[in-house]
Structure formats: C-alpha cells, structure tokens
Design a protein around this motif. Structure first.
Motif, PDB file in Angstrom:
ATOM      1  N   ARG A  67       0.835  -1.209   0.000  1.00 11.79           N
ATOM      2  CA  ARG A  67       0.000   0.000   0.000  1.00 11.79           C
ATOM      3  C   ARG A  67       0.866   1.254   0.000  1.00 11.79           C
ATOM      4  O   ARG A  67       0.603   2.204  -0.737  1.00 11.79           O
ATOM      5  CB  ARG A  67      -0.924   0.019   1.213  1.00 11.79           C
ATOM      6  N   LEU A  68       1.892   1.242   0.849  1.00  7.68           N
ATOM      7  CA  LEU A  68       2.777   2.404   0.920  1.00  7.68           C
ATOM      8  C   LEU A  68       3.517   2.618  -0.394  1.00  7.68           C
ATOM      9  O   LEU A  68       3.691   3.750  -0.832  1.00  7.68           O
ATOM     10  CB  LEU A  68       3.759   2.234   2.088  1.00  7.68           C
ATOM     11  N   SER A  69       3.913   1.537  -1.047  1.00  9.90           N
ATOM     12  CA  SER A  69       4.622   1.654  -2.326  1.00  9.90           C
ATOM     13  C   SER A  69       3.721   2.241  -3.412  1.00  9.90           C
ATOM     14  O   SER A  69       4.206   2.832  -4.367  1.00  9.90           O
ATOM     15  CB  SER A  69       5.180   0.303  -2.771  1.00  9.90           C
ATOM     16  N   LEU A  70       2.423   2.077  -3.253  1.00  7.42           N
ATOM     17  CA  LEU A  70       1.449   2.613  -4.210  1.00  7.42           C
ATOM     18  C   LEU A  70       0.990   4.022  -3.838  1.00  7.42           C
ATOM     19  O   LEU A  70       0.096   4.576  -4.482  1.00  7.42           O
ATOM     20  CB  LEU A  70       0.235   1.675  -4.300  1.00  7.42           C
ATOM     21  N   GLY A  71       1.587   4.572  -2.772  1.00 13.60           N
ATOM     22  CA  GLY A  71       1.225   5.914  -2.339  1.00 13.60           C
ATOM     23  C   GLY A  71      -0.031   5.969  -1.497  1.00 13.60           C
ATOM     24  O   GLY A  71      -0.576   7.045  -1.262  1.00 13.60           O
ATOM     25  N   GLU A  72      -0.501   4.830  -1.044  1.00 14.36           N
ATOM     26  CA  GLU A  72      -1.711   4.772  -0.222  1.00 14.36           C
ATOM     27  C   GLU A  72      -1.356   4.826   1.255  1.00 14.36           C
ATOM     28  O   GLU A  72      -0.210   4.640   1.648  1.00 14.36           O
ATOM     29  CB  GLU A  72      -2.461   3.464  -0.512  1.00 14.36           C
ATOM     30  N   ARG A  73      -2.372   5.045   2.071  1.00 15.72           N
ATOM     31  CA  ARG A  73      -2.206   4.981   3.532  1.00 15.72           C
ATOM     32  C   ARG A  73      -2.268   3.521   3.956  1.00 15.72           C
ATOM     33  O   ARG A  73      -3.023   2.743   3.394  1.00 15.72           O
ATOM     34  CB  ARG A  73      -3.302   5.774   4.230  1.00 15.72           C
ATOM     35  N   ARG A 118       5.280   3.358   7.420  1.00 15.69           N
ATOM     36  CA  ARG A 118       5.575   4.493   6.550  1.00 15.69           C
ATOM     37  C   ARG A 118       7.050   4.896   6.616  1.00 15.69           C
ATOM     38  O   ARG A 118       7.725   4.997   5.596  1.00 15.69           O
ATOM     39  CB  ARG A 118       4.698   5.696   6.879  1.00 15.69           C
ATOM     40  N   TYR A 173       9.335   2.087   5.251  1.00 17.25           N
ATOM     41  CA  TYR A 173       9.277   1.970   3.798  1.00 17.25           C
ATOM     42  C   TYR A 173      10.040   3.115   3.118  1.00 17.25           C
ATOM     43  O   TYR A 173      10.837   2.886   2.209  1.00 17.25           O
ATOM     44  CB  TYR A 173       7.830   1.928   3.292  1.00 17.25           C
ATOM     45  N   GLU A 174       9.798   4.341   3.565  1.00 17.00           N
ATOM     46  CA  GLU A 174      10.456   5.493   2.943  1.00 17.00           C
ATOM     47  C   GLU A 174      11.972   5.416   3.087  1.00 17.00           C
ATOM     48  O   GLU A 174      12.707   5.666   2.128  1.00 17.00           O
ATOM     49  CB  GLU A 174       9.920   6.793   3.540  1.00 17.00           C
ATOM     50  N   SER A 206      13.399   2.111   1.097  1.00 19.64           N
ATOM     51  CA  SER A 206      13.257   2.206  -0.357  1.00 19.64           C
ATOM     52  C   SER A 206      14.190   3.279  -0.905  1.00 19.64           C
ATOM     53  O   SER A 206      14.720   3.138  -2.011  1.00 19.64           O
ATOM     54  CB  SER A 206      11.808   2.454  -0.771  1.00 19.64           C
ATOM     55  N   ARG A 207      14.431   4.323  -0.139  1.00 19.73           N
ATOM     56  CA  ARG A 207      15.383   5.369  -0.537  1.00 19.73           C
ATOM     57  C   ARG A 207      16.789   4.778  -0.666  1.00 19.73           C
ATOM     58  O   ARG A 207      17.583   5.207  -1.494  1.00 19.73           O
ATOM     59  CB  ARG A 207      15.358   6.508   0.477  1.00 19.73           C
TER      60      ARG A 207
END
Length: 146
Positions: free
Chosen positions: A17-23, A62, A65-66, A69-70
């Motif tokens: 979900r986070l990778s798709l920009g969702e909450r 969140r 993931y951020e 992934s960075r």
C-alpha cells in the motif's frame, strides 16, 4: 519476538500500500518474548523512561518503507529485515533516545554484506504499546542498486 500467524502477510500488504502511495492501517504484528519485554522495561526504568505496559507490537510502516526504499531495498528485502530484526533471539537495547532490538546473528543480505538487522521502536505515540517504527540492516556497506 513471536509474530502472529498472518503477520508476514499483513506486513507485506502494508508495504505494498505504501509503495502505491496509499495509507496503510495500523496493525498488530506480534509481541516481545517474555525475556525481551522484561529487559526492555528494566532498561527503560534505568534511564528514567516510562515502562512499556502492553507487550503487543504495532506496525504501520511508513517511515520504514520510505527510509529503506530510498536506500534501494525492495519490499521483499524489508520483510526479511523485519523478520530478522524481530527474531526471538534479538537482543534489547534502550537509551534516553532510542529503543531497539537487534539480531546478534549476522544474515547475508544478498548484496555482499553480512548484516545484523535492527528493529527500532517508537514507544510513546501508541502508548501503552510499542510501534515497530523502522529497521536498519547494520553493516550494509554495499547498498542495493537504485
């Protein structure tokens, strides 16, 4: 830290979900072992912090993931990091500014490193429970290609 039966699947869903920009929702993923829970509270008391009242661990993902992934890590990498960092063999550490568990057993991360995965917990926002805030593969000198 024993994870709940479907925790790995739920963690993967939150990361997707986070990778798709969702909450992503807050989910309960497991709990500390009795020894880890007791050690954390002894350490927290020693540095003047409130005791952890509830042994359950929450997860949104969140920040994790951020951050990872960075660094170029995939969702599968993140799940491996989490599973390792919250292992029942992980050792607890608390200071005035951070609480974490770290797996003392090095793991090959697939990028040429032997890492000790560290799970960082946020202990005040979701009081009386701990939130798995982030993971760090300590020793990852070779980062994944971006």
């Amino acid at each position: 830290m024993p994870l709940y039966k479907d925790a790995e699947k739920a963690i993967a869903e939150n990361l997707l979900r986070l990778s798709l920009g969702e909450r992503a929702p807050m989910i309960a993923i497991g709990h500390f072992t009795e020894v880890q829970f007791a050690e954390l509270n002894v350490q927290r008391a020693a540095v003047g912090l409130h005791l952890l009242e509830d042994n359950e661990i929450l997860f949104i993902g969140r920040h994790l993931y951020e951050s990872r992934s960075r660094d170029g890590y995939t969702r599968d990498d993140m799940i491996e990091q989490i599973l390792s960092a919250v292992s029942p063999t992980s050792v607890s550490f608390t200071s005035e500014i951070v609480t974490f568990t770290q797996n003392p057993n090095p793991r090959s991360d697939g990028y040429g490193n032997m890492v000790n995965d560290r799970a960082v917990f946020e202990m005040t926002k979701k009081k009386p429970k701990a939130e798995l805030y982030s993971v760090m593969p300590k020793g990852d000198q070779n980062k994944p290609p971006k």
